[in-house]
Design a protein around this motif. Structure first.
Motif, PDB file in Angstrom:
ATOM      1  N   ILE A 228       0.846  -1.188   0.000  1.00  0.00           N
ATOM      2  CA  ILE A 228       0.000   0.000   0.000  1.00  0.00           C
ATOM      3  C   ILE A 228       0.882   1.239   0.000  1.00  0.00           C
ATOM      4  O   ILE A 228       1.715   1.427   0.892  1.00  0.00           O
ATOM      5  CB  ILE A 228      -0.939   0.020   1.217  1.00  0.00           C
ATOM      6  N   THR A 229       0.721   2.071  -0.999  1.00  0.00           N
ATOM      7  CA  THR A 229       1.492   3.301  -1.115  1.00  0.00           C
ATOM      8  C   THR A 229       0.547   4.429  -1.515  1.00  0.00           C
ATOM      9  O   THR A 229      -0.640   4.195  -1.754  1.00  0.00           O
ATOM     10  CB  THR A 229       2.647   3.140  -2.120  1.00  0.00           C
ATOM     11  N   SER A 230       1.068   5.661  -1.576  1.00  0.00           N
ATOM     12  CA  SER A 230       0.169   6.780  -1.845  1.00  0.00           C
ATOM     13  C   SER A 230       0.270   7.281  -3.279  1.00  0.00           C
ATOM     14  O   SER A 230      -0.716   7.615  -3.897  1.00  0.00           O
ATOM     15  CB  SER A 230       0.452   7.936  -0.881  1.00  0.00           C
ATOM     16  N   ARG A 231       1.444   7.327  -3.824  1.00  0.00           N
ATOM     17  CA  ARG A 231       1.606   7.784  -5.201  1.00  0.00           C
ATOM     18  C   ARG A 231       2.940   7.268  -5.716  1.00  0.00           C
ATOM     19  O   ARG A 231       3.891   7.096  -4.961  1.00  0.00           O
ATOM     20  CB  ARG A 231       1.591   9.314  -5.287  1.00  0.00           C
ATOM     21  N   LEU A 232       3.006   7.032  -7.002  1.00  0.00           N
ATOM     22  CA  LEU A 232       4.229   6.512  -7.596  1.00  0.00           C
ATOM     23  C   LEU A 232       4.558   7.268  -8.874  1.00  0.00           C
ATOM     24  O   LEU A 232       3.720   7.374  -9.764  1.00  0.00           O
ATOM     25  CB  LEU A 232       4.085   5.016  -7.922  1.00  0.00           C
TER      26      LEU A 232
END
Length: 249
Positions: free
Chosen positions: A229-233
């Protein structure tokens, strides 16, 4: 364009961008997908880049061999961590028994927890205190206290995990890399993460964008064995993977 020239262009693009997708290379070189994939296979065999699902990465990903103090990490990429923590907390359901790893992003989850009938097990005294203050049933692993990360580690903690079967678990990582998986600098901490994952049905690594393409000393999970789970790439290569979830505002 000759094959050698084409491969030189590919290497230049990878060196500049650190990672690139097959589709981008097809547009840049105006050639077929099969040709690009053949070039990437050859360059990977020669050790000039790392071929990954959907593209390629530079093979000189940065290494992290030590942990920063918790007081330093708490303020790093905080806005991203809050988004990740809020989403992760929403995955917890009534009657879950949850493993909550020590870490700054996992700690932020506590403020967003909505379900009350949940049991937590953690290797963090700080997490345990905050969970208990919110009225949750919480158990703390025993063992060696690691001051830098404020985590309980060691053989006693590993043995303590044997009795549990978790429905969900949430972990932090210092590095996430397709080839090298999820990693952390400390062997003892990696062993706790690995053992707790073995006892968990649904596994999630919480990872802000700064951790991608980084490698630490010890791998505790294969890249595709957990939900990330991450916020932006900004790195399009990772967007190709179904186990990587970007949380939007």
């Amino acid at each position: 364009m000759l094959g050698e020239e084409r491969q030189n262009v590919i290497l230049a693009q990878v060196e500049e961008k650190k990672s690139i997708s097959v589709q981008e290379l097809m547009r840049i070189l105006d050639t077929s997908e099969s040709t690009i994939r053949r070039d990437l296979n050859q360059l990977d065999r020669e050790g000039k880049l790392v071929k990954v699902h959907g593209g390629a990465m530079a093979n000189n990903s940065s290494y992290r061999t030590r942990d920063d103090e918790v007081s330093v990490r708490k303020n790093q990429n905080r806005d991203e961590k809050l988004l990740i923590a809020q989403y992760a907390a929403g995955l917890i359901e009534e009657n879950d028994i949850v493993y909550l790893d020590a870490g700054t992003t996992t700690e932020l989850m506590i403020d967003f927890l909505a379900e009350k009938d949940v049991t937590f097990v953690t290797n963090s005294f700080n997490h345990a205190k905050r969970l208990a203050m919110r009225g949750f049933t919480v158990y703390v692993l025993g063992g060696e206290f690691k001051a830098v990360t404020e985590a309980i580690v060691g053989e006693e903690a590993i043995l303590g995990l044997d009795k549990y079967n978790f429905t969900k678990g949430f972990w932090g990582a210092n590095g996430v890399n397709v080839k090298n998986g999820c990693s952390t600098p400390d062997m003892k901490e990696a062993m706790i993460k690995k053992k707790s994952m073995e006892k968990t049905k649904e596994k999630y690594v919480l990872c802000d964008s700064s951790k991608f393409s980084k490698i630490s000393s010890v791998t505790f999970a294969d890249f595709d064995s957990v939900g990330i789970i991450t916020s932006r790439l900004e790195d399009n290569t990772y967007k190709e993977y179904e186990n990587v979830l970007e949380v939007e505002k």
